[in-house]
Design an enzyme around this catalytic site. Structure first.
Site, PDB file in Angstrom:
ATOM      1  N   ASP A 192      47.444  39.503  32.808  1.00  0.00           N
ATOM      2  CA  ASP A 192      46.416  40.531  32.965  1.00  0.00           C
ATOM      3  C   ASP A 192      46.875  41.882  32.425  1.00  0.00           C
ATOM      4  OD1 ASP A 192      44.536  38.875  34.120  1.00  0.00           O
ATOM      5  OD2 ASP A 192      45.214  39.263  36.164  1.00  0.00           O
ATOM      6  N   GLU A 232      38.496  34.200  36.677  1.00  0.00           N
ATOM      7  CA  GLU A 232      39.296  34.797  37.747  1.00  0.00           C
ATOM      8  C   GLU A 232      38.366  35.153  38.906  1.00  0.00           C
ATOM      9  OE1 GLU A 232      42.173  37.826  37.143  1.00  0.00           O
ATOM     10  OE2 GLU A 232      43.187  36.815  35.468  1.00  0.00           O
ATOM     11  N   HIS A 250      59.174  45.600  35.279  1.00  0.00           N
ATOM     12  CA  HIS A 250      58.068  45.340  36.198  1.00  0.00           C
ATOM     13  C   HIS A 250      58.383  44.312  37.278  1.00  0.00           C
ATOM     14  CE1 HIS A 250      54.267  47.506  35.287  1.00  0.00           C
ATOM     15  NE2 HIS A 250      55.028  47.933  34.295  1.00  0.00           N
TER      16      HIS A 250
END
Length: 538
Positions: A161, A277, A95
């Site tokens: 997340d 958030e 990623h």
């Protein structure tokens, strides 16, 4: 089967010898890697040549699927001892955005997946209920860490997340989500590590043992070693989550409330939210979709009816964890906290779900995108830490200026407390007590809309960075990407001398994580634009 495997490994070793002039004894290298698989299969090499960003490709020679930490150490030791040398990069779930886990003319160590999907390398994850920690393989996905700990009613304190990232990958950066204001990033919640250094040494490190290596590796961008085991702090796992979103049309009110909520980190759990958030809504197309699975039966307001500043809205996202023992008081606790906030009164949207479903929320979105062919596309993401004192200027210049009224992905924004970050670690943050993460998580799409193209989005990223530079906003990139020595030195600032010293101690031949483009291998010519032997510590 064993003979076939030996032949394949021998072929791989011979390819390395012919290509890079490897002069270590081939039989020694065979012995070191025989427990795993050293692959030159085109599909393996192709996978290791690219990442989630899909903006760069590399040309690795081979891919190692390790069966143990000793496999990792053996390969790195061979690279370190080779007169001609070859580079080594650890790859988790792939990623990275800009090729950080890639390497040219070297070996990629596939720490997760691959041929070992049916079992973990080395020992299985071990949970200590008494010590409140889990020992886990560095290539383990956080979703699997969660599954292991939930069997004991426990869970890690700090998250990302997205849970389909590896433990070693996030700890090499920081690992942040909405819990960071309270617990700090994931790197602040590690008790101990096993690390393979750039010399091929397998060392255990912690605050008390090999502490310099411990702090170097945490947030160290893979420059000092490869994490093969991590001991992660745990807490009792909640059962359910009340997930709340409220809207703001005024940026000052939005940031004031966010900063107030993170100031409650020292209060009892009943007097604070567990997650803080937020995100920015600049795209008219997103205004009608942002609610997703949320509902507000008592406030059926139309989002488009809210007056916004310059066409921009701001969403505060907060959660409260609970279980059976606190189910009777959760509504009152939330009500008391919401009364102190200055959001648009008719914009409260809530949902209630199991704790696991909340933590794994992004994966559900991933599955939808995959089904539409919108996952394996370029991701020109830009993640910035912005000092609190300049976040309003950033809002005016970027959210209301550069971005316009179209974006092709979420824009996260939320503050964190600097005192939750250990300054001994390698990661760098702005020099203020509070700083914001601004994450522009855009996707390049071939839709015919010029504003969604990779060229437009990368140019826009450059404009944002140039704006910050011209305005004197001293941002720090999270998941940083630079290509010159000067840029990296500026990024690390007064931490550069320590970073360089640690590199020379733990990876003196600079063979690890060359895809970060911080150092060039000491004996291998490079076209990365960063002169390995010329780097200054001043």
């Amino acid at each position: 089967m064993a003979t076939t495997k030996l032949v394949l490994i021998t072929f791989a070793i011979c390819r390395l010898i012919l290509t890079v002039g490897l002069t270590v004894d081939p039989t020694e290298l065979l012995r070191l890697v025989v427990d795993g698989q050293l692959s030159v299969d085109p599909s393996d090499v192709d996978t290791a040549s690219k990442d989630f960003g899909l903006m760069s490709r590399a040309a690795p020679l081979a891919v190692l699927h390790p069966a143990s930490a000793q496999d990792v150490a053996g390969l790195v030791r061979a690279a370190y001892s080779s007169p001609h040398g070859f580079t080594v990069s650890a790859r988790g779930h792939g990623h990275s955005i800009n090729g950080q886990a890639q390497t040219n003319n070297g070996v990629v160590i596939q720490m997760s997946g691959g041929s070992l999907r049916s079992g973990r390398p080395g020992q299985a994850a071990r949970v200590s209920e008494k010590g409140m920690y889990i020992d886990t393989w560095g290539g383990e996905l956080w979703i699997d860490v969660l599954r292991s700990t939930l069997e004991y009613g426990l869970a890690p304190k700090s998250w990302t997340d997205y849970l389909y990232l590896t433990v070693g990958g996030t700890l090499s950066n920081a690992g942040i989500s909405g819990q960071a204001f309270n617990y700090g990033p994931q790197i602040s919640n590690v008790h101990e590590l096993d690390v393979v250094t750039g010399k091929g040494q397998l060392l255990t490190c912690s605050e008390e043992q090999n502490s310099e290596l411990f702090h170097a590796v945490l947030g160290g961008l893979g420059q000092f070693g490869i994490i093969t085991r991590a001991r992660i702090a745990l807490e009792p796992s909640p059962q359910r989550v009340r997930w709340i979103r409220v809207l703001y049309s005024n940026f000052s009110a939005f940031t004031k409330d966010q900063e107030f909520l993170i100031s409650l980190h020292g209060q009892p759990s009943s007097q604070k939210f567990d997650y803080v958030e937020g995100f920015v809504i600049v795209d008219e197309g997103l205004i009608n979709n942002w609610r997703s699975s949320f509902f507000s039966p008592s406030n059926p307001v139309k989002i488009t009816s809210i007056d916004s500043e310059g066409g921009v809205l701001y969403c505060l996202e907060i959660t409260k964890n609970y279980d059976e023992s606190t189910a009777d008081t959760i509504d009152k606790e939330i009500e008391d906290l919401l009364e102190k906030l200055d959001f648009v009164p008719t914009s409260v949207f809530t949902t209630d779900l199991p704790y696991v479903d909340f933590l794994d929320r992004v994966h559900k979105a991933e599955l939808k995108l995959r089904s539409k062919g919108l996952w394996d596309v370029p991701h020109p993401w830009l993640n910035l830490f912005v000092p609190k004192s300049r976040i309003s200027d950033f809002n005016e210049g970027v959210f209301k200026g550069i971005l316009g009224n179209k974006t092709s992905g979420p824009i996260l924004i939320y503050p964190m407390n600097k005192d939750k970050w250990d300054q001994s670690n390698s990661v760098v943050t702005p020099d203020e007590d509070i700083f914001y993460l601004v994450a522009l998580l855009r996707t390049a799409l071939d839709t015919g809309d010029e504003t969604h193209t990779l060229e437009h989005l990368t140019n826009q990223n450059r404009r944002i960075l140039r704006f910050c530079g011209d305005a004197g906003i001293e941002v720090k990139q999270y998941l940083p990407h630079y290509t010159t020595q000067e840029e990296w030195m500026d990024h690390f600032g007064d931490k550069w001398a320590r970073f360089y010293k640690r590199k020379m101690e733990f990876d003196p031949r600079r063979i690890l994580a060359t895809g970060q483009r911080i150092f060039s291998p000491s004996s291998v010519s490079s076209s990365l634009g960063v002169g390995g032997d010329k780097l200054s510590v001043s």
